[in-house]
Each structure stands twice: as structure tokens, then as C-alpha cells.
Scaffold this active site. Structure first.
Site, PDB file in Angstrom:
ATOM      1  N   GLU A 226      27.191  93.266  57.747  1.00  0.00           N
ATOM      2  CA  GLU A 226      27.886  94.507  58.079  1.00  0.00           C
ATOM      3  C   GLU A 226      29.349  94.463  57.650  1.00  0.00           C
ATOM      4  OE1 GLU A 226      27.102  94.318  62.211  1.00  0.00           O
ATOM      5  OE2 GLU A 226      25.232  95.445  62.084  1.00  0.00           O
TER       6      GLU A 226
ATOM      7  N   GLY B 237      29.495  88.369  84.351  1.00  0.00           N
ATOM      8  CA  GLY B 237      29.363  88.892  82.995  1.00  0.00           C
ATOM      9  C   GLY B 237      28.890  90.334  82.993  1.00  0.00           C
TER      10      GLY B 237
ATOM     11  N   VAL C  31      35.635  82.930  86.133  1.00  0.00           N
ATOM     12  CA  VAL C  31      35.010  81.959  87.025  1.00  0.00           C
ATOM     13  C   VAL C  31      35.446  80.574  86.555  1.00  0.00           C
ATOM     14  CG1 VAL C  31      32.819  80.955  87.726  1.00  0.00           C
ATOM     15  CG2 VAL C  31      33.058  83.430  87.554  1.00  0.00           C
TER      16      VAL C  31
ATOM     17  N   ASP D  21      22.642  85.827  75.978  1.00  0.00           N
ATOM     18  CA  ASP D  21      22.898  84.790  74.978  1.00  0.00           C
ATOM     19  C   ASP D  21      23.159  83.408  75.573  1.00  0.00           C
ATOM     20  OD1 ASP D  21      22.583  86.637  73.019  1.00  0.00           O
ATOM     21  OD2 ASP D  21      24.684  86.739  72.418  1.00  0.00           O
TER      22      ASP D  21
ATOM     23  N   PHE E 228      25.348  93.165  78.283  1.00  0.00           N
ATOM     24  CA  PHE E 228      24.054  93.844  78.400  1.00  0.00           C
ATOM     25  C   PHE E 228      23.196  93.239  79.513  1.00  0.00           C
ATOM     26  CE2 PHE E 228      25.094  95.039  73.946  1.00  0.00           C
ATOM     27  CZ  PHE E 228      25.046  96.405  74.121  1.00  0.00           C
TER      28      PHE E 228
END
Lengths: 414, 414
Positions: free
Chosen positions: B166, B3, B71, B295, B6
């Protein structure tokens, strides 16, 4: 007006204050600055950088309705056309019609090549090609078999016109500079970029000495230039050049275009590229209220050469159609269309280009700056210009490319 | 490291000079600045503006190999994982593993809603959504039936978290300002943008007074805010809110996420959102060499609240994992992970935002400028920052949006 490219959009804009009601039909929502499409395909610019919504461009022109739709049929005698809509078809009647739907790639009867050698005419084409080019290096990186790896690093660009030359030069720059140091199993600068032209020289529309300069500049950038031998076959694994099969996983078609199929709806004879031979006033023979302009039209100039399929010619044709319609409304006549040739330019790669302004011919760095300024100048809209300038400045100094993003979901593997 | 978000990217960077060999696996080729994804979906930025190739970011870090792959399985006991490759699978062995594959949208068992109410997690999602939003206005323009036209101009945004807020605020601005004067048959400002939150207030992770301010700012922008009533059904034609069916052709899902399915490969119990409950040192219970961050992980803080699923938490977790690995190599221990909360911010639309820095809370124009500067500051890479700043400046002064281009080929009709 059908088609929001250079011909259609320039015709619409030149009818700004005319007492007409205009419907501009385009299958997309945007005008595309096609001369920079290769920059999107090679990850230098992102798609919105070279496109602007037609509605936005025309929003202050109150005599225009923009319709995002495809035209399915045209009845030239009844003066109607049919729009293909989601909720059923719709018929539009017209007093005057301008057909300017441009060209698409042509494989000269080898349509099965299309799957292995995509062309470059729309933004979707450019994004598909960007994906294909970037993925080739990723595949090479994870490939353990040396032959297969070489095939992933072998690129064939078919067609030595401006698009082929631009793609080959930029791709060589990406391999040699942009990707430098980013891979661990491959050396991207070993990638083989080959530009294949069946005719005797690249950039055949330029004078011979500029073609020769273009070839030299391409070779300096690391492109192998092959002329005089046509491609005989294209498969998923490579292409056959004369009798030699060259393994290559990535092949791009920049060799031929044919006109948009909409010309067939008119019921008049077309030339072998599917273009509509128009009268000197750009109308269709036998249909004085139907105009054709841009790449869909073909017209011989006084010197016997056809009007070239370039953006300035399309704009001039579009403006001429607008003038002709204005004149008709006033009941007066106008002189036939005459193409004004301001010159011919093609970029090759970083700091390499050729420019032919008739009396002046130059190549190299000066030509490249000239090309850059000319393209920035003609790009529509303040925002696009400044973003493009910024991306180019950064690309120039860092060798980086702003849009190296692989999109397209599920099959982004390895 | 699996991954390149972040958590993963920050872990890799924090291991810069460590005596380790790192393989960073990501199914895409880029790191995505997810907090600005809604800007791509609403045509304010183009996809490459908020993404940077992982290889480019990491090219100077010589202890990293970047692999673009998915993966397929993880064997936690044998300490191997399998990459799903084009030319067959490949097995990687590891000493330490960091799983940081993030989250995806969840429909809480109503998977058939996915077709009508897409979510927003990847660049491909954002481009699909952009296409859907822009096409809705085109369809409305060519629709002749008034009810059907209203349905094309009705937008439902489900979920009152930051993404929903948003999207709703920006969409209302597009309808009221950006598209003004561009259509002839419809008035885009009559579009109905509804933000639907099942809970009692929007932005539930903020203090109550800021939620109330956010609601007021949304309403000023033209958004109808509905709270306290859940969506009961979603079809191609609209959504059912409590007992009322609201016709709407465009529905966006911003209501729930579940962790990436890769957590299941570990063979440990997951929480109900599919997240891996980790030990205070971010390792998987029973597998001290496997870390989970971002997350995909869930961890209770000392105050009893879970670490929130926001970018700063993911970065901190990534850095903590790097620190833990460095410490293990030296045979020393480190303190457990502790989330440092620097505050919480959410933008609402043009000059409207809310900021909660604990001691300081503010909303409106000042909050919006704070949000803007904070996001520019954290955006990776010089080029992205300047292009984003330029696009925002132009958007601010002209109400225009830079990326209003509909892509996606054949079904772009009417």
C-alpha cells in the site's frame, strides 16, 4: 517574498502574469487559514482542514519558485538575504523584497509564563493545545484528590480579543455538551472556564454595545468573564488575578503578540511590539525596494488609527505591494496604501457571534451564520471548504467534535 | 480489558448488557482504524479521520469505565494489574482479564535500523512518516548536488506485505501525479520507489497468481519490486540489498512485527515473535481467567495454520472472549474459538487491488472498488465515513491529497 501567509501569498498571486521571477520563502510548506486555528485547538477541525500546501496553490503560476526555508539574515543595502538550509546556507539576491512573516505571541517580559500558558499562532501550537485541553479531562478523571481534580477542570484563557473569546466559548461548549456522559468520576460540565481581560471589556476593537453582547453570550455558554484585573503571575498550578490565586492546570495565552523577529534584520527602528513602521507605500524608510506587509508592518491610517492586524488588511497590503512592483517596472507611480474596512466579526460559540459592518451591527444566531458563511467563503480550496462544512454540520447537530484525538506519544499517560 | 483496538473494543461492546463492571485501559484516548493508517502516512487522510475517542464510542455503555493509562505490571496469580499514572501508580483487581495490546514493529535484532527506517503502527508513527516523505521532496528541491538530490528522491519500502504494498503504490502515485508541476528544480516523477521483499513474492498470504498480479500492478504504478534478496544493512544514507548499496534518504520498515511487550508480564512461555500461545478458548495456559486476543495471541487453527493477524480475526476473538465471560457467569461452557475467514484483500494504489474470497479471486479496478467499499463500511462512525469518502472522491478526481501538511516545528528547514 518571505512568508506565505495572507500578505505574502496575496502579493504572489497578484503578480501572476507580471514579468518577474518570484521566490516565495516560508518556513512551513503550507498556507494557514489562521482565523480558524482555534477550531483545530478545540478539536473541531483537523490540521489539514485549514491549511493547503503552498506548492499546490501556486503550481500553475510559473514565475514562482517556492522554497521551504528560514531566513537567517537580510542585508538591506546589498539587497541579499540568507536562507538557512540543511546542507549549508544559501544567499539569494533580490531586486524587490516583501517581508511578511507575521507575528508571534508575546509575554511582555514574562517569558517564563510561556511554559505554562502556551499561545496559538501555528498549527503545531494548535495541536499542542488540543492535546493539553483533552488531557486535562483525562487527568481529572483519574485524579482522586478533589482539589487536584478541580484544578484539572479549571481553565484560564488570558486575553479577551477574538482568539480568547473563541477559545473560551468553544471550550465551554465542549465541557457542557461534547463530553457529556463520557466520564464516570467527573462531571465535565462542572469545568470552570474563565476568560480574563485586563482591559475594561472583551473584544475591545468592537463597539461597546457589541462587547457587552459578547460578554452576555459568553456567560450564557458558561464562561466566567473577568475584566479590569490583570494577571500578575502564571505558574504550573494556576494564575494570580490581582491578589487572588486561582488554581488551574490549563492556561492559554491569547493576550499579546509581537512581530516576527525578522524585522530586526532590517536595521531600522521598530515599534514596541517589534513591528516595522512603514511608509504610506508600505516600503521601509530608506529602503524603497523593501516592502513590509501584514502583521509585521505598522502604518497609521488617515483617521489616526493603525491598520488593524487582521487577515483582510494583510491581503490588501499584499495586493498593494504587487501593484506597486508592477508600477515600478513600468516606471509609473501609484497612490499610497489605503485600508478598506469591510467590517469586523468574531464568533463566540455555538450560534453566538458579533458582527460590526459599520452601519449594520448584529449579534446572536444571525451573526453566527454570517460569520460561518464568511469564513467558509474565504477558506482556500474546494476540498477544505467541503470538509469543514461537513465537520461543522455534524458538530452542529450532534455536539460532537471531529478531531478529539490525543497525539504525541510517550507521555500520554492516565 | 487492556487495549482499545479491534479485539478489546469488540469484546467490550459484546458485553454491553452483561452484569459486569468493565474497565477499558488504553494508553491512547482513541480507537484506531489501523487498516487505513497508511493513508495518513501518505497524506490522503488526516489523523482524526481514522480514529474515534473511546469515550465517545462507549459513552452510552454504562458498565464501562475508560481509563487512559499504561499498564506497567500484571500479577496473574493475585489477579491484579498496575496502572502507570501521572500522580503515582494505581492497582486494579480483576475477575477476568483480556489482554489485547497488539503488536509493534520488530527489527529482528537490528534495533539500530529503527532510527533510519521507522515503522507504521500508531497515529504518531503515521504523522512522523508523512513528515519524512513530504520533507524528502522539499530537500531534493533545494539540494544542488545531483547525487544527494537523487538520494532524497530514492525511497525504500522494506517488506512486501499489505502495508508495504500500500505504501509503495501510494508513494509512487504521489510522486507521479500529486506533485506534478509543483517543483522547479526536480521532477518528482523521477523519484525511485522500491519495494523490497526478502521472500520470493509480495503479498505472501495471498494465492500465487494474485501476488503476481499485485507485482504487475505495482510496476505499472512505477514501483520497482525486488524479491528474493534480503536487506543486509540500513544507514542514514541508504540500504544494502544483498551486496549492493542503494542510496536512499527515506526508508520505511514494513517488514516485521512483534507482539506488545505486555505479554512478558504473564510469566508464560511466548513464541519467538513475543506472542502468547493461547488455549483454544483464548485463555492463557494455567490462568483460566486471563484471555489474550488479537495480534498479541497466537493460536493454531484446525488446518494447522495460525489465526492470521488481521482486523477481522481480532474482532472475532474479542467477541469470543465476551461470549466466554458471559457463559462462565452463567456456569455453562462454550465451543472453542474458531476463526471464520471471509477473505483477504489488499489495495495497491489508484484503481489497483487484489481480493481473495476463496472461491472468488479478482484484481484491478473491480477489486479496488470492493476494497474501498469494504473499508468504508467497517470504518467506525458516521462522520469519519463521510469525510473519508469526500477526501477519497476529491483525491480520485484531482490526484490531490488532502493532508499534505508538514508539522513538527523547529527543524522544518529547506
Amino acid at each position: 517574498m518571505v512568508g506565505g501567509g495572507f500578505a505574502g501569498l496575496w502579493a504572489v498571486r497578484a503578480l501572476k502574469s507580471a514579468p518577474v521571477r518570484i521566490t516565495l520563502v516560508d518556513r512551513g510548506n503550507h498556507h494557514l487559514f489562521q482565523p480558524l486555528l482555534y477550531q483545530v485547538a478545540t478539536a473541531g477541525l483537523s490540521a489539514p482542514d485549514i491549511a493547503a500546501p503552498l506548492r499546490q496553490i501556486l503550481r500553475r503560476q510559473k514565475n514562482v519558485v517556492v522554497r521551504m526555508a528560514t531566513v537567517s539574515t537580510i542585508d538591506a543595502d546589498a539587497k541579499t538575504l540568507e536562507l538557512d538550509c540543511d546542507g549549508g546556507n544559501e544567499t539569494l539576491a533580490f531586486d524587490y523584497l516583501l517581508l511578511a512573516t507575521g507575528a508571534t505571541h508575546a509575554y511582555f517580559g514574562n517569558e517564563r509564563w510561556a511554559a505554562h500558558a502556551p499561545g496559538l499562532k501555528t498549527l503545531d501550537d494548535a495541536l499542542d493545545l488540543r492535546r493539553k485541553l483533552l488531557l486535562a479531562f483525562e487527568r481529572a478523571e483519574s485524579e482522586t484528590d478533589p482539589d487536584a481534580r478541580d484544578a484539572w477542570l479549571s481553565f484560564g484563557i488570558i486575553g479577551g480579543g477574538p482568539t480568547g473569546v473563541e477559545l473560551a466559548g468553544t471550550l465551554a461548549e465542549i465541557a457542557r455538551h461534547t463530553l457529556q456522559g463520557e466520564f464516570r468520576n467527573i462531571d465535565p460540565s462542572r469545568a470552570r472556564v474563565r476568560l480574563i481581560e485586563a482591559g475594561p471589556r472583551v473584544l475591545a476593537s468592537f463597539p461597546e454595545d457589541l462587547s457587552e453582547k459578547a460578554r452576555k453570550q459568553l456567560e450564557r455558554l458558561g464562561v466566567e468573564v473577568s475584566t479590569g484585573t490583570p494577571v500578575k503571575d502564571i505558574t504550573a498550578d494556576g494564575y494570580r488575578l490581582g491578589e487572588t490565586f486561582v488554581p488551574a492546570k490549563t492556561i492559554v495565552w491569547a493576550a499579546g503578540v509581537s512581530a516576527s523577529p525578522l524585522g530586526e534584520c532590517l536595521g531600522v527602528p521598530l515599534d514596541k511590539a517589534g513591528r516595522v513602521p512603514v511608509e504610506p507605500d508600505l516600503t521601509v524608510p530608506g529602503h524603497p525596494d523593501i516592502f513590509v506587509a501584514g502583521d509585521l508592518a505598522t502604518l497609521k491610517q488617515a483617521n489616526g488609527k493603525p491598520v488593524p492586524g487582521v487577515a483582510p488588511a494583510a491581503k490588501q497590503m499584499g495586493k498593494h505591494v504587487a501593484k506597486a512592483i508592477r508600477a515600478r517596472l513600468k516606471g509609473v507611480g501609484i497612490a499610497p496604501f489605503r485600508y478598506r474596512d469591510f467590517g469586523n466579526l468574531a464568533t463566540i460559540g455555538r450560534m453566538a457571534a458579533v458582527v460590526d459592518l459599520g452601519a449594520w451591527k448584529f449579534s446572536g444566531i444571525v451573526a453566527w451564520w454570517f460569520w460561518l458563511l464568511a469564513h467558509l467563503f474565504f477558506l482556500i480550496g474546494f476540498r477544505n471548504r467541503s470538509v469543514v462544512l461537513l465537520n461543522w454540520s455534524v458538530a452542529y447537530w450532534t455536539h460532537q467534535r471531529a478531531a478529539r484525538i490525543i497525539l504525541g506519544g510517550d507521555d500520554t499517560r492516565c
